[in-house]
Scaffold this motif. Structure first.
Motif, PDB file in Angstrom:
ATOM      1  N   ARG A  42       0.862  -1.181   0.000  1.00 19.59           N
ATOM      2  CA  ARG A  42       0.000   0.000   0.000  1.00 19.59           C
ATOM      3  C   ARG A  42       0.905   1.241   0.000  1.00 19.59           C
ATOM      4  NH1 ARG A  42      -4.247   3.561   3.329  1.00 19.59           N
ATOM      5  NH2 ARG A  42      -5.002   4.341   1.366  1.00 19.59           N
ATOM      6  N   ALA A  43       1.930   1.200   0.853  1.00 18.25           N
ATOM      7  CA  ALA A  43       2.839   2.347   0.926  1.00 18.25           C
ATOM      8  C   ALA A  43       3.587   2.526  -0.398  1.00 18.25           C
ATOM      9  CB  ALA A  43       3.813   2.168   2.080  1.00 18.25           C
ATOM     10  N   GLY A 226       6.502   7.640   3.541  1.00 18.25           N
ATOM     11  CA  GLY A 226       6.482   6.365   4.261  1.00 18.25           C
ATOM     12  C   GLY A 226       5.065   6.130   4.748  1.00 18.25           C
TER      13      GLY A 226
HETATM   14  P1  AMP Z   1       9.164  -1.904   6.705  1.00 14.72           P
HETATM   15  O1  AMP Z   1       9.689  -2.919   5.719  1.00 14.72           O
HETATM   16  O2  AMP Z   1       8.499  -2.508   7.893  1.00 14.72           O
HETATM   17  O3  AMP Z   1      10.235  -0.900   7.089  1.00 14.72           O
HETATM   18  O4  AMP Z   1       8.006  -1.078   5.962  1.00 14.72           O
HETATM   19  C1  AMP Z   1       8.106  -0.580   4.663  1.00 14.72           C
HETATM   20  C2  AMP Z   1       7.016   0.445   4.409  1.00 14.72           C
HETATM   21  O5  AMP Z   1       5.718  -0.130   4.553  1.00 14.72           O
HETATM   22  C3  AMP Z   1       7.054   1.623   5.378  1.00 14.72           C
HETATM   23  O6  AMP Z   1       6.841   2.804   4.647  1.00 14.72           O
HETATM   24  C4  AMP Z   1       5.902   1.349   6.322  1.00 14.72           C
HETATM   25  O7  AMP Z   1       5.390   2.527   6.871  1.00 14.72           O
HETATM   26  C5  AMP Z   1       4.905   0.699   5.385  1.00 14.72           C
HETATM   27  N1  AMP Z   1       3.889  -0.149   6.064  1.00 14.72           N
HETATM   28  C6  AMP Z   1       4.095  -1.147   6.949  1.00 14.72           C
HETATM   29  N2  AMP Z   1       2.921  -1.727   7.335  1.00 14.72           N
HETATM   30  C7  AMP Z   1       1.936  -1.082   6.660  1.00 14.72           C
HETATM   31  C8  AMP Z   1       0.493  -1.207   6.592  1.00 14.72           C
HETATM   32  N3  AMP Z   1      -0.183  -2.129   7.270  1.00 14.72           N
HETATM   33  N4  AMP Z   1      -0.170  -0.350   5.776  1.00 14.72           N
HETATM   34  C9  AMP Z   1       0.494   0.585   5.046  1.00 14.72           C
HETATM   35  N5  AMP Z   1       1.825   0.741   5.065  1.00 14.72           N
HETATM   36  C10 AMP Z   1       2.560  -0.067   5.847  1.00 14.72           C
END
Ligand code: AMP
Ligand code: ZN
Length: 470
Positions: A42-43, A226
């Motif tokens: 989604r992000a 993010g």
């Molecule tokens: P990460 O790999 O955990 O560092 O996350 C990568 C990206 O995904 C970051 O921009 C997070 O903010 C985003 N993210 C993680 N979980 C969700 C979620 N449930 N919905 C939307 N974005 C998310």
């Protein structure tokens, strides 16, 4: 005029990049400790929509997305299965690149890896030490939040809520634990480490993004994105580190997307509602339907993922693809119709206006589907001419630069499929309808739908999908 909601000011602001015509964009990339889940996408798809819209609006976009290949989670998981950090993260880095290709996400210009930027991080930490924003404690180095009066400006934490004089080692922690955080973590037995001027150890997560974003985009750049979970502590800490080191504003516009939840609940492995892209592909879902679903909810609204929603997204997409096929395969009489010209003009304007208004995708999609509806009617009435069809095809290609959901128009099918279509034609002419239906069914199972029209049999590629649940 493009407007975005800036998390920093808490307001909708007119977007003006630092250098006219050019946007410098940083998006926090994956922490490669597992396959990315649909929440992560989604992000990434919100960021892709943003970037594609900026390009569509005439900006050159220079995009940096980091790969976090060393942090608490990557170390913990690699140790659990007995692989080196590099062997372990490679699996998920490769998977990530495959996944973004599947979802038609435009690649970034640079994908810096944290492990390849340790000298830049060490340098930044040295500046923070020299300026008195950082201190050493038992071999690790911490950022002193009390030294940075603006701490909390992004996440809106009040000064009295800060836990001054306490320290936190972990990369991730809650807002009510706004402590001094680790910039450099002293070597621990069995953990990967780097021998540096700061001693043997490894960087904290937050310093990674400050060092890598400023290296490629400069000390002040335009947009940083993010998910909302990144606001605190990650982005708050990035601001503290970068602005303390340079004395300049770090980022001009902060854009954060809200979370994806599943069937009304937070996604979690224990609830069994946790999906990676790969889970959905294994069930036969069309990745473009997922892309369409993820981009069609405004980024500042929580997105409730349901399988019903995914089916609806697939149906909407199918309408758009049918429309494309119609334009590609019909023959049109010479000429142009003013009504069509006007419809395209109105839809284009509404499409742009929607996205210019803080990426209001609903308005833009309404513009798209209302054009499809109006033109379909004119097609039925035989009012669409050759020049109109050309303009409509061009228009579709243009809006798809932003949406990224349409396949390149299929020109030809494999020879053996064309053979089967001919065979079926022959069977129909000979009134052997049983054979004709059999062939039609066979092709359908291969993802080719046939439609008999006055102008002959037309084919289209449809998404093959197993019914859900399996
Ligand atoms: P990460 O790999 O955990 O560092 O996350 C990568 C990206 O995904 C970051 O921009 C997070 O903010 C985003 N993210 C993680 N979980 C969700 C979620 N449930 N919905 C939307 N974005 C998310
Ligand atoms: Zn980051």
């Amino acid at each position: 005029m493009i407007r975005f909601f800036n998390t920093l000011s808490g307001k909708i602001e007119v977007f003006e990049p630092l250098n006219p015509g050019e946007v410098r964009l940083y998006t926090c990339g994956p922490t490669v400790y597992d396959y990315a889940h649909i929440g992560n996408f989604r992000a990434y798809i919100f960021e892709d929509l943003l970037k594609r819209f900026l390009i569509y609006s005439g900006y050159r976009v220079f995009h940096v997305m980091n790969i976090t290949d060393v942090d608490d989670k990557t170390i913990r998981n690699s140790q659990a299965i007995g692989l080196s950090l590099a062997e372990y993260t490679k699996i998920y880095i490769d998977a990530f690149f495959e996944d973004i290709k599947t979802l038609n996400i435009l690649p970034a210009d640079v994908y810096p890896k944290a492990t390849e930027h340790i000298p830049e991080m060490v340098n930044l930490i040295k500046i923070l030490l020299a300026k008195g924003y950082a201190y050493e404690k038992e071999g690790s180095i911490y950022y002193s939040i009390a030294r940075f009066p603006a701490y909390g400006k992004l996440s809106k934490i009040k000064p009295e809520e800060l836990k001054i004089g306490y320290r936190v080692e972990a990369d991730e922690y809650e807002k009510d634990r706004a402590h001094d955080f680790a910039l450099w973590k002293k070597r621990k037995e069995g953990e990967p480490y780097w021998e540096t001027e700061l001693g043997a150890g490894r960087p904290g997560w937050h310093i990674e993004c400050s060092a890598m974003s400023m290296k490629y985009l400069g000390e002040t750049f335009d947009i940083h994105c993010g998910g909302v979970d990144n606001i605190f502590p990650h982005h708050e800490n990035e601001i503290a580190q970068s602005e303390a080191a340079t004395g300049k504003p770090f980022v001009r516009y902060w854009l954060h997307c809200h979370h994806l939840i599943v069937e009304g609940e937070k996604m979690s492995k224990s609830k069994g509602n946790f999906y990676t892209l790969r889970d959905l592909l294994a069930r036969g879902f069309d990745p473009m339907a997922l892309r369409f679903l993820l981009l069609s909810t405004h980024y500042r609204k929580t997105l409730n993922f349901t399988f019903e929603g995914l089916d609806q997204a697939a149906a909407s997409l199918e309408r758009l693809r049918d429309f494309q096929i119609e334009l590609e395969t019909r023959t049109f009489p010479e000429g142009e119709t003013q009504e069509v010209v006007d419809i395209i003009k109105e839809a284009t304007q509404q499409f742009k206006e929607g996205l210019s208004d803080d990426l209001n995708i609903s308005t833009s999609l309404t513009a798209v589907f209302s054009l499809v509806k109006k033109i379909n009617l004119l097609l039925q009435q035989g009012k669409v001419k050759a020049r109109d069809a050309l303009s409509l095809k061009k228009w579709l290609a243009e809006i798809d630069q932003v949406l990224g959901v349409l396949p390149p128009p299929p020109k030809e099918l494999p020879a053996e499929i064309m053979e089967k279509i001919k065979l079926r034609e022959k069977a129909r002419q000979e009134k052997n309808y049983a054979l004709a239906d059999l062939i039609r069914q066979e092709l359908l199972e291969q993802g080719i739908a046939l439609e008999d029209t006055r102008e002959g049999t037309r084919w289209k590629i449809i998404s093959k999908r197993k019914p859900f649940p399996l």
